[in-house]
Design a protein around this motif. Sequence first.
Motif, PDB file in Angstrom:
ATOM      1  N   VAL A   1      35.882  38.646  45.679  1.00  0.00           N
ATOM      2  CA  VAL A   1      35.080  39.520  44.811  1.00  0.00           C
ATOM      3  C   VAL A   1      35.167  40.964  45.305  1.00  0.00           C
ATOM      4  O   VAL A   1      35.345  41.897  44.513  1.00  0.00           O
ATOM      5  CB  VAL A   1      33.613  39.055  44.758  1.00  0.00           C
ATOM      6  CG1 VAL A   1      32.755  40.083  44.026  1.00  0.00           C
ATOM      7  CG2 VAL A   1      33.512  37.707  44.074  1.00  0.00           C
TER       8      VAL A   1
ATOM      9  N   ILE B   1      39.728  47.022  43.225  1.00  0.00           N
ATOM     10  CA  ILE B   1      40.736  47.326  42.202  1.00  0.00           C
ATOM     11  C   ILE B   1      40.076  47.872  40.937  1.00  0.00           C
ATOM     12  O   ILE B   1      40.549  48.849  40.344  1.00  0.00           O
ATOM     13  CB  ILE B   1      41.585  46.074  41.898  1.00  0.00           C
ATOM     14  CG1 ILE B   1      42.449  45.750  43.119  1.00  0.00           C
ATOM     15  CG2 ILE B   1      42.438  46.280  40.652  1.00  0.00           C
ATOM     16  CD1 ILE B   1      43.484  44.701  42.890  1.00  0.00           C
ATOM     17  N   ILE B   2      38.974  47.251  40.533  1.00  0.00           N
ATOM     18  CA  ILE B   2      38.260  47.752  39.355  1.00  0.00           C
ATOM     19  C   ILE B   2      37.794  49.188  39.601  1.00  0.00           C
ATOM     20  O   ILE B   2      37.919  50.057  38.732  1.00  0.00           O
ATOM     21  CB  ILE B   2      37.038  46.854  39.042  1.00  0.00           C
ATOM     22  CG1 ILE B   2      37.481  45.399  38.834  1.00  0.00           C
ATOM     23  CG2 ILE B   2      36.294  47.377  37.821  1.00  0.00           C
ATOM     24  CD1 ILE B   2      38.259  45.137  37.587  1.00  0.00           C
TER      25      ILE B   2
ATOM     26  N   SER C   1      29.712  43.978  39.987  1.00  0.00           N
ATOM     27  CA  SER C   1      30.380  42.718  40.303  1.00  0.00           C
ATOM     28  C   SER C   1      29.793  42.113  41.580  1.00  0.00           C
ATOM     29  O   SER C   1      29.587  40.898  41.667  1.00  0.00           O
ATOM     30  CB  SER C   1      31.882  42.954  40.451  1.00  0.00           C
ATOM     31  OG  SER C   1      32.562  41.721  40.484  1.00  0.00           O
TER      32      SER C   1
ATOM     33  N   LYS D   1      39.130  51.387  41.550  1.00  0.00           N
ATOM     34  CA  LYS D   1      40.289  52.274  41.492  1.00  0.00           C
ATOM     35  C   LYS D   1      40.692  52.555  40.049  1.00  0.00           C
ATOM     36  O   LYS D   1      40.974  53.697  39.684  1.00  0.00           O
ATOM     37  CB  LYS D   1      41.466  51.658  42.250  1.00  0.00           C
ATOM     38  CG  LYS D   1      41.325  51.730  43.765  1.00  0.00           C
ATOM     39  CD  LYS D   1      42.458  50.977  44.448  1.00  0.00           C
ATOM     40  CE  LYS D   1      42.338  51.062  45.970  1.00  0.00           C
ATOM     41  NZ  LYS D   1      43.368  50.247  46.659  1.00  0.00           N
ATOM     42  N   ALA D   2      40.722  51.511  39.234  1.00  0.00           N
ATOM     43  CA  ALA D   2      41.125  51.684  37.834  1.00  0.00           C
ATOM     44  C   ALA D   2      40.133  52.577  37.102  1.00  0.00           C
ATOM     45  O   ALA D   2      40.523  53.469  36.351  1.00  0.00           O
ATOM     46  CB  ALA D   2      41.240  50.335  37.142  1.00  0.00           C
ATOM     47  N   LYS D   3      38.849  52.357  37.329  1.00  0.00           N
ATOM     48  CA  LYS D   3      37.808  53.108  36.628  1.00  0.00           C
ATOM     49  C   LYS D   3      37.578  54.466  37.259  1.00  0.00           C
ATOM     50  O   LYS D   3      36.905  55.312  36.679  1.00  0.00           O
ATOM     51  CB  LYS D   3      36.500  52.315  36.654  1.00  0.00           C
ATOM     52  CG  LYS D   3      36.515  51.058  35.813  1.00  0.00           C
ATOM     53  CD  LYS D   3      36.214  51.389  34.368  1.00  0.00           C
ATOM     54  CE  LYS D   3      36.676  50.265  33.451  1.00  0.00           C
ATOM     55  NZ  LYS D   3      36.747  50.700  32.052  1.00  0.00           N
ATOM     56  N   ASN D   4      38.095  54.648  38.470  1.00  0.00           N
ATOM     57  CA  ASN D   4      37.815  55.852  39.240  1.00  0.00           C
ATOM     58  C   ASN D   4      36.313  56.058  39.390  1.00  0.00           C
ATOM     59  O   ASN D   4      35.811  57.188  39.336  1.00  0.00           O
ATOM     60  CB  ASN D   4      38.463  57.080  38.586  1.00  0.00           C
ATOM     61  CG  ASN D   4      38.730  58.177  39.595  1.00  0.00           C
ATOM     62  OD1 ASN D   4      38.801  57.918  40.800  1.00  0.00           O
ATOM     63  ND2 ASN D   4      38.865  59.392  39.127  1.00  0.00           N
TER      64      ASN D   4
ATOM     65  N   PRO E   1      37.339  55.948  45.923  1.00  0.00           N
ATOM     66  CA  PRO E   1      37.791  54.611  46.364  1.00  0.00           C
ATOM     67  C   PRO E   1      38.433  54.600  47.748  1.00  0.00           C
ATOM     68  O   PRO E   1      38.249  53.639  48.489  1.00  0.00           O
ATOM     69  CB  PRO E   1      38.788  54.210  45.277  1.00  0.00           C
ATOM     70  CG  PRO E   1      38.348  54.945  44.068  1.00  0.00           C
ATOM     71  CD  PRO E   1      37.816  56.252  44.569  1.00  0.00           C
TER      72      PRO E   1
ATOM     73  N   GLN F   1      37.575  42.424  47.181  1.00  0.00           N
ATOM     74  CA  GLN F   1      38.916  42.960  46.945  1.00  0.00           C
ATOM     75  C   GLN F   1      39.112  43.270  45.460  1.00  0.00           C
ATOM     76  O   GLN F   1      39.696  44.301  45.101  1.00  0.00           O
ATOM     77  CB  GLN F   1      39.983  41.967  47.415  1.00  0.00           C
ATOM     78  CG  GLN F   1      40.006  41.726  48.917  1.00  0.00           C
ATOM     79  CD  GLN F   1      40.593  42.888  49.703  1.00  0.00           C
ATOM     80  OE1 GLN F   1      41.116  43.853  49.131  1.00  0.00           O
ATOM     81  NE2 GLN F   1      40.485  42.830  51.013  1.00  0.00           N
ATOM     82  N   GLY F   2      38.638  42.390  44.605  1.00  0.00           N
ATOM     83  CA  GLY F   2      38.765  42.618  43.167  1.00  0.00           C
ATOM     84  C   GLY F   2      37.927  43.811  42.732  1.00  0.00           C
ATOM     85  O   GLY F   2      38.368  44.612  41.897  1.00  0.00           O
ATOM     86  N   ALA F   3      36.742  43.932  43.305  1.00  0.00           N
ATOM     87  CA  ALA F   3      35.877  45.072  42.974  1.00  0.00           C
ATOM     88  C   ALA F   3      36.563  46.382  43.338  1.00  0.00           C
ATOM     89  O   ALA F   3      36.446  47.382  42.621  1.00  0.00           O
ATOM     90  CB  ALA F   3      34.543  44.948  43.695  1.00  0.00           C
TER      91      ALA F   3
END
Lengths: 209, 209
Positions: free
Chosen positions: B171, B177-178, B191, B180-183, B106, B173-175
Motif C-alpha cells: 500500500v 506512485i499515486i 489510501s 507521483k502521478a498526481k503530484n 514526492p 509503495q503504491g501510494a
Amino acid sequence: MSSRNASAPRPSARSKLIDAAHMLVRKQGYAATSVDEICAAAGVSKGAFFHHFASKEELGVAAAEQWTARADELIFTLPPWVRIEDPLERLLAHIDFRMFMLEGPPEGFTCFVGTMVQESFASSDTLRRASDASISAYCERLAVDIDAAIARCGIRDGVSAISLSYHIQAVLQGAFIIAKAKNSPKEARDSVLHLKRYIKMLFERGETG
Amino acid sequence: MSSRNASAPRPSARSKLIDAAHMLVRKQGYAATSVDEICAAAGVSKGAFFHHFASKEELGVAAAEQWTARADELIFTLPPWVRIEDPLERLLAHIDFRMFMLEGPPEGFTCFVGTMVQESFASSDTLRRASDASISAYCERLAVDIDAAIARCGIRDGVSAISLSYHIQAVLQGAFIIAKAKNSPKEARDSVLHLKRYIKMLFERGETG
DNA sequence: TTTTACATACCGACTAGTTGGTATGTCGTC
DNA sequence: GACGACATACCAACTAGTCGGTATGTAAAA
C-alpha cells in the motif's frame, strides 16, 4: 482524446513502436530504454521513429494514451464477468481478475504508466500528466462500478467510490513493486487478497446511502 | 551484514555520495541519474567515486544497505511511539506515522529501494537482491510487532503477520506512485487511511490465537 | 630522528561507446 | 510531381569507467 485512433488502417511503424515501448519500458524502465532499442525491437528504422514522434517524450505520451485504451479493452470491455449484473459481485470479480493476472515474469503484468511516472514525475511534467491521465481514467471508470455497488449495498464509514478506487490502484501498483523485488508474484497476490477481504468487509452490513 | 559500518570515522566522500544518490535517485530514478551528477551533488570528484565504489551498481548496493539502516532508525528506533506497550496501538501509530510522512514533494517521502528495483529488477539481479533485502528487512521487522498484536488481540481469517506486513508495504509503495502521478500526496494519504481502517477491522472481534 | 616503504583518499583529464536528435535520400501512391 | 512513409548516414553531447598522478598518512627500519 488522441488525434487519430478512430481508424487504424495499418499495423505500421507507429503502433509497432508503441508496442515495443510498452514491452521494453515495463521491463527496463523509461530512462534505461533507448530510442535505438525501441526501433530494433519494433523492427523499424530510427528515421521512422522520428517521422512519427518528434521526441522520445512524445512517444511516451502516445504510449500512455494507447495504454489507457488497451486497459479499457482488456479489463472493462472484453472479459465476460463485466456483464455480471450485481455490482458488488462484478467488483469482486474485477479484483479476482487483477489477482489472476499476477503470473509469470513481472514485465508481463506490471503497469507501463506506473513505471514511467516513477522516473519522470519530477523531470517531465508532460510525461507525468500523461501517466496521471491514464491512471485517473482507470480509477474513474472503476469508481462507476463501485458507486453502483454502494448504491445497492451501502458501505461502511461513508467511504467514497473514487477514494476506494484509488486505493485499489495503489495496492496494485504496490503489489507490482513487491513482485519485482521478490522476482515472484506470490506476495503480490497475497496483497490483492488482503484488498479483496477489505472490500468485502466494507460492504458487509454497511449502512445504505 | 556490510563489511564496515561498526565505526564511521569520517563523514567523508563515501557517505556524501550515498546521501546524494538517495536524493537524486528518489527524484529522477536510477538510470536517469548519472555518476557525474551524483559526484557534483556530493561535491566530490569522479576519482573519489571510483575509489570508493567499483561501479555505479556497487554504489546502488551500498545505498540500499544504508537505506535499510536509515529506515530502521527513523521508523523503528527514534520515534517516541515505538515504546507504546499495547502492540495493536503501536501498530496503528506506525501507520499514522507513515501517513503523516506523506507531505511535500514526492522525492521527500518516497522509497529509494522501491524506485531502484522498479528499473533494475530485470537488468541487474545484484540491485534487485539488494532492494529486496531492504524491503524484506522492513517487513520482517514490522511483522514482529504485528505478531505481538495478533497474540494479544487475535485476528480475522487466520491472517499471518508477515502477509499483512507485505500488504502494508505494498500500500505504501503504491501510494508513492499515486502521489507521483498526481503530484500531490492527497490520494496517497487517503489510501493509507483505507489501510488503517482495514487493520482495525482485522483486529475487531478476531478469534484469539 | 630520519628515512624508506607502503596504504588510503582523492583529483581531473581522457577514452570508447552510447545517447537523442537531424539532415538527406528513396520509393510507392495519389 | 508532390507527398507521406520510411531508410541511411551522421553529429554533438553525454555516458560509465580508466589512468597517471598527488597529498597525507603510518609504521617499521636505519
